[in-house]
Design a protein around this motif. Structure first.
Motif, PDB file in Angstrom:
ATOM      1  N   ASN A  89      -7.871   0.367  42.652  1.00  0.00           N
ATOM      2  CA  ASN A  89      -7.403   0.871  41.363  1.00  0.00           C
ATOM      3  C   ASN A  89      -6.371  -0.070  40.756  1.00  0.00           C
ATOM      4  OD1 ASN A  89      -5.285   2.561  39.723  1.00  0.00           O
ATOM      5  ND2 ASN A  89      -7.195   3.745  39.661  1.00  0.00           N
ATOM      6  N   ARG A  90      -5.466  -0.570  41.611  1.00  0.00           N
ATOM      7  CA  ARG A  90      -4.415  -1.466  41.136  1.00  0.00           C
ATOM      8  C   ARG A  90      -5.008  -2.779  40.621  1.00  0.00           C
ATOM      9  NH1 ARG A  90      -1.532  -0.934  45.178  1.00  0.00           N
ATOM     10  NH2 ARG A  90      -2.034  -2.795  46.414  1.00  0.00           N
ATOM     11  N   VAL A  91      -5.993  -3.330  41.351  1.00  0.00           N
ATOM     12  CA  VAL A  91      -6.611  -4.589  40.941  1.00  0.00           C
ATOM     13  C   VAL A  91      -7.447  -4.391  39.680  1.00  0.00           C
ATOM     14  CG1 VAL A  91      -8.222  -6.402  41.605  1.00  0.00           C
ATOM     15  CG2 VAL A  91      -6.583  -5.515  43.274  1.00  0.00           C
ATOM     16  N   ALA A  92      -8.180  -3.277  39.620  1.00  0.00           N
ATOM     17  CA  ALA A  92      -9.022  -3.006  38.448  1.00  0.00           C
ATOM     18  C   ALA A  92      -8.212  -2.785  37.185  1.00  0.00           C
ATOM     19  CB  ALA A  92      -9.913  -1.793  38.703  1.00  0.00           C
ATOM     20  N   SER A  93      -6.902  -2.518  37.339  1.00  0.00           N
ATOM     21  CA  SER A  93      -6.038  -2.284  36.188  1.00  0.00           C
ATOM     22  C   SER A  93      -5.455  -3.571  35.607  1.00  0.00           C
ATOM     23  CB  SER A  93      -4.883  -1.352  36.593  1.00  0.00           C
ATOM     24  OG  SER A  93      -5.366  -0.102  37.021  1.00  0.00           O
ATOM     25  N   ILE A  94      -5.699  -4.710  36.240  1.00  0.00           N
ATOM     26  CA  ILE A  94      -5.152  -5.983  35.755  1.00  0.00           C
ATOM     27  C   ILE A  94      -5.848  -6.391  34.467  1.00  0.00           C
ATOM     28  CG2 ILE A  94      -4.853  -8.425  36.287  1.00  0.00           C
ATOM     29  CD1 ILE A  94      -4.665  -7.649  39.247  1.00  0.00           C
ATOM     30  N   ASN A  95      -5.086  -6.568  33.434  1.00  0.00           N
ATOM     31  CA  ASN A  95      -5.640  -6.813  32.106  1.00  0.00           C
ATOM     32  C   ASN A  95      -6.494  -8.068  32.015  1.00  0.00           C
ATOM     33  OD1 ASN A  95      -4.343  -4.546  31.270  1.00  0.00           O
ATOM     34  ND2 ASN A  95      -3.042  -5.533  29.760  1.00  0.00           N
ATOM     35  N   SER A  96      -6.152  -9.089  32.799  1.00  0.00           N
ATOM     36  CA  SER A  96      -6.872 -10.355  32.688  1.00  0.00           C
ATOM     37  C   SER A  96      -8.330 -10.245  33.124  1.00  0.00           C
ATOM     38  CB  SER A  96      -6.171 -11.437  33.516  1.00  0.00           C
ATOM     39  OG  SER A  96      -6.105 -11.061  34.880  1.00  0.00           O
ATOM     40  N   LEU A  97      -8.689  -9.184  33.840  1.00  0.00           N
ATOM     41  CA  LEU A  97     -10.077  -8.983  34.229  1.00  0.00           C
ATOM     42  C   LEU A  97     -10.927  -8.475  33.063  1.00  0.00           C
ATOM     43  CD1 LEU A  97      -9.691  -7.291  37.740  1.00  0.00           C
ATOM     44  CD2 LEU A  97     -10.554  -9.592  37.261  1.00  0.00           C
ATOM     45  N   TRP A  98     -10.277  -7.885  32.065  1.00  0.00           N
ATOM     46  CA  TRP A  98     -11.004  -7.257  30.969  1.00  0.00           C
ATOM     47  C   TRP A  98     -11.274  -8.289  29.883  1.00  0.00           C
ATOM     48  CZ3 TRP A  98     -12.277  -1.952  30.857  1.00  0.00           C
ATOM     49  CH2 TRP A  98     -11.830  -1.236  31.969  1.00  0.00           C
ATOM     50  N   HIS A  99     -12.333  -9.086  30.096  1.00  0.00           N
ATOM     51  CA  HIS A  99     -12.612 -10.160  29.143  1.00  0.00           C
ATOM     52  C   HIS A  99     -14.033 -10.104  28.600  1.00  0.00           C
ATOM     53  CE1 HIS A  99     -14.929 -12.206  32.281  1.00  0.00           C
ATOM     54  NE2 HIS A  99     -13.947 -11.891  33.106  1.00  0.00           N
ATOM     55  N   ASN A 100     -14.913  -9.289  29.176  1.00  0.00           N
ATOM     56  CA  ASN A 100     -16.286  -9.189  28.706  1.00  0.00           C
ATOM     57  C   ASN A 100     -16.711  -7.736  28.763  1.00  0.00           C
ATOM     58  OD1 ASN A 100     -18.955  -9.473  28.050  1.00  0.00           O
ATOM     59  ND2 ASN A 100     -19.515 -10.688  29.843  1.00  0.00           N
ATOM     60  N   VAL A 101     -16.563  -7.039  27.649  1.00  0.00           N
ATOM     61  CA  VAL A 101     -16.758  -5.593  27.619  1.00  0.00           C
ATOM     62  C   VAL A 101     -17.942  -5.238  26.736  1.00  0.00           C
ATOM     63  CG1 VAL A 101     -15.709  -3.376  27.069  1.00  0.00           C
ATOM     64  CG2 VAL A 101     -14.306  -5.225  27.988  1.00  0.00           C
ATOM     65  N   ASP A 102     -18.913  -4.527  27.309  1.00  0.00           N
ATOM     66  CA  ASP A 102     -20.070  -4.052  26.560  1.00  0.00           C
ATOM     67  C   ASP A 102     -20.060  -2.527  26.563  1.00  0.00           C
ATOM     68  OD1 ASP A 102     -22.483  -3.386  25.493  1.00  0.00           O
ATOM     69  OD2 ASP A 102     -23.674  -4.744  26.724  1.00  0.00           O
ATOM     70  N   LEU A 103     -19.852  -1.949  25.378  1.00  0.00           N
ATOM     71  CA  LEU A 103     -19.791  -0.497  25.259  1.00  0.00           C
ATOM     72  C   LEU A 103     -21.038   0.062  24.587  1.00  0.00           C
ATOM     73  CD1 LEU A 103     -16.099  -0.125  24.060  1.00  0.00           C
ATOM     74  CD2 LEU A 103     -16.980  -0.017  26.372  1.00  0.00           C
ATOM     75  N   SER A 104     -22.149  -0.669  24.650  1.00  0.00           N
ATOM     76  CA  SER A 104     -23.333  -0.261  23.892  1.00  0.00           C
ATOM     77  C   SER A 104     -24.255   0.692  24.649  1.00  0.00           C
ATOM     78  CB  SER A 104     -24.128  -1.504  23.492  1.00  0.00           C
ATOM     79  OG  SER A 104     -24.549  -2.209  24.640  1.00  0.00           O
ATOM     80  N   GLY A 105     -24.003   0.941  25.915  1.00  0.00           N
ATOM     81  CA  GLY A 105     -24.874   1.820  26.680  1.00  0.00           C
ATOM     82  C   GLY A 105     -24.462   3.276  26.590  1.00  0.00           C
ATOM     83  N   ASN A 106     -25.089   4.120  27.404  1.00  0.00           N
ATOM     84  CA  ASN A 106     -24.772   5.547  27.427  1.00  0.00           C
ATOM     85  C   ASN A 106     -24.374   5.964  28.839  1.00  0.00           C
ATOM     86  OD1 ASN A 106     -25.439   6.197  24.670  1.00  0.00           O
ATOM     87  ND2 ASN A 106     -27.559   5.779  25.226  1.00  0.00           N
ATOM     88  N   ARG A 107     -23.442   5.224  29.413  1.00  0.00           N
ATOM     89  CA  ARG A 107     -23.086   5.457  30.810  1.00  0.00           C
ATOM     90  C   ARG A 107     -21.910   6.399  30.990  1.00  0.00           C
ATOM     91  NH1 ARG A 107     -23.454  -0.916  32.673  1.00  0.00           N
ATOM     92  NH2 ARG A 107     -25.667  -1.172  32.246  1.00  0.00           N
ATOM     93  N   LEU A 108     -21.174   6.687  29.937  1.00  0.00           N
ATOM     94  CA  LEU A 108     -20.032   7.571  30.032  1.00  0.00           C
ATOM     95  C   LEU A 108     -20.204   8.755  29.092  1.00  0.00           C
ATOM     96  CD1 LEU A 108     -17.137   4.962  30.231  1.00  0.00           C
ATOM     97  CD2 LEU A 108     -18.289   6.126  32.106  1.00  0.00           C
TER      98      LEU A 108
END
Length: 439
Positions: A89-108
């Motif tokens: 959870n701590r590693v996944a929260s690092i902002n530098s990992l968030w560089h390629n985001v695709d929100l076009s699906g229906n996964r959430l």
């Protein structure tokens, strides 16, 4: 209602906030979609199967996450990884990992597909985004944050309103200020000047996909302002969206820079069998306004456009179009010589051509003959004549004179014999060529 997902923020009373110990990384809490599956501290000692994951050094785990995100995108991987344990959870929260985001699906969940969630995602997580961001919905505040970092914007397959405002936000002209003056103004009035700097366009935008949008009314696009704000646009897709160009005075049209780098224009309207579909409102004048300086155009799709004529296409300034899709457009329904002129203009560069469901015999045969005139220098590889009235003579000319042809669709061609009416690929083309050569 947005169709694209966003992230849900965990309730602070159910999960503990964790902070990164690495310098330079944000310690901000990752917004989560938890489904009431809050992280329990005792899981770290009871789940033997994931013990190896909790023993990994944080920098190694971050490197692994980075590789996965580069391949598959941050969502939903980082959201799911954050639920494994405190370390993940701590590693996944690092902002530098968030560089390629695709929100076009229906996964959430649909409940979290709203502008507030998306805006929070951009504000909190995408501060290190360096290129392709593919959001489901975008508002002025988001575009003001991304500015020069935004290169790809995909809004396709959404039910939405306010598209005109989004295009306006993309089109705002950047303010040119010298570095010395900018430094003085920033020190004197940091808050005010920062807000002024955010009121810029997205000058590095290369792809805009606004296809298949469901809207309550026609969205008017101020094309000339859009062209001025997004000079680097390479791909514009507007398939089956109820969009029209705003009327502007002729002098403004003349002064517009156009899209000099545009390589793909898709304004198809798939209304061959469903006239109720929404479609772009496009005519010859619209084509001329969009492509006035697009000499690099490689792909043009005007399928189903009843108001685009052969004269409008012949005037396009590009001389090396490679992929041309004309099925169901005005050219396919009128007995004109324009199709022959179009093929003569681009027969040296065309790689793929769609002339399916063209029922004007003489015009189609003349066009196919012109397409084959390039002979051994022809680059044609794919030809779709499905449902057309192409004659055997015209088909024979293309097959024998275009050596690179590897896909030919003759399904439902009413002028051909029953045995020929099918799709040919690969070695089947060679067999057909031999038969036609000996016939």
């Amino acid at each position: 209602m947005l169709k694209n997902p966003c992230l849900r923020e965990q309730n602070t009373d159910k999960s503990e906030t964790h902070h990164s110990e690495d310098e330079g990384h944000s310690s901000e809490r990752l917004p989560m979609h938890s489904n009431d599956e809050s992280i329990n501290a005792k899981d770290e000692t009871t789940d033997a199967q994931s013990d190896w994951g909790r023993r990994l050094p944080e920098n190694v785990l971050m490197h692994i996450f980075s590789l996965v995100c580069s391949e598959t995108g941050c969502i939903p991987f980082l959201v799911r990884a954050s639920k494994v344990c405190h370390l993940w959870n701590r590693v996944a929260s690092i902002n530098s990992l968030w560089h390629n985001v695709d929100l076009s699906g229906n996964r959430l969940k649909k409940a979290y597909k709203n502008d507030t969630r998306i805006r929070r995602l951009f504000l909190n997580k995408l501060t290190h985004s360096d290129g392709k961001v593919v959001p489901a919905q975008s508002y002025t505040s988001v575009l003001q944050i991304m500015t020069h970092r935004l290169t790809h914007l995909v809004l396709s397959n959404n039910t939405m309103c306010g598209l005109s405002q989004i295009i306006i936000a993309l089109s705002k002209c950047s303010q040119v200020i010298s570095p010395s003056i900018a430094d003085i103004l920033t020190r004197a009035h940091p808050a005010i000047f920062k807000s002024k700097l955010h009121q810029t366009s997205c000058p590095n935008l290369e792809l805009l996909d606004i296809s298949f949008l469901q809207m309550h009314s026609t969205a008017l696009i101020n094309l000339e302002k859009f062209q001025s704000g997004c000079q680097k646009l390479k791909v514009l897709r507007v398939t089956n969206s109820n969009i029209a160009l705003s009327p502007v005075p002729l002098n403004i049209q003349v002064l517009s820079p156009g899209f000099p780098d545009l390589e793909e224009l898709n304004i198809a309207a798939f209304t061959l069998f469903d006239e109720s579909c929404s479609k772009p409102i496009v005519d010859d004048n619209s084509i001329e306004r969009i492509l006035k300086t697009s000499t690099k155009l490689k792909l043009l799709d005007v399928r189903g456009q009843n108001s685009v004529s052969d004269a409008g296409l012949v005037r396009i300034p590009a001389w090396n179009v490679e992929r041309l899709f004309l099925a169901g457009c005005c050219i396919s329904r009128k007995n004109v010589s324009g199709l022959e002129l179009i093929m003569q203009k681009w027969n040296h560069s065309l790689v793929e051509v769609d002339l399916s469901w063209v029922h004007i015999n003489e015009s189609l045969d003349s066009g196919l003959t012109a397409l084959a005139e390039c002979g051994e220098k022809s680059q044609l590889q794919i030809l779709n004549l499905c449902g057309s009235s192409a004659s055997l003579h015209a088909v024979k000319a293309v097959v024998l004179k275009c050596p690179l042809l590897n896909s030919l669709n003759l399904s439902s061609c009413r002028a051909l014999s029953r045995g020929m009416k099918r799709r040919y690929t690969g070695g089947e083309i060679s067999e057909l060529r031999s038969k036609l050569k000996n016939s």
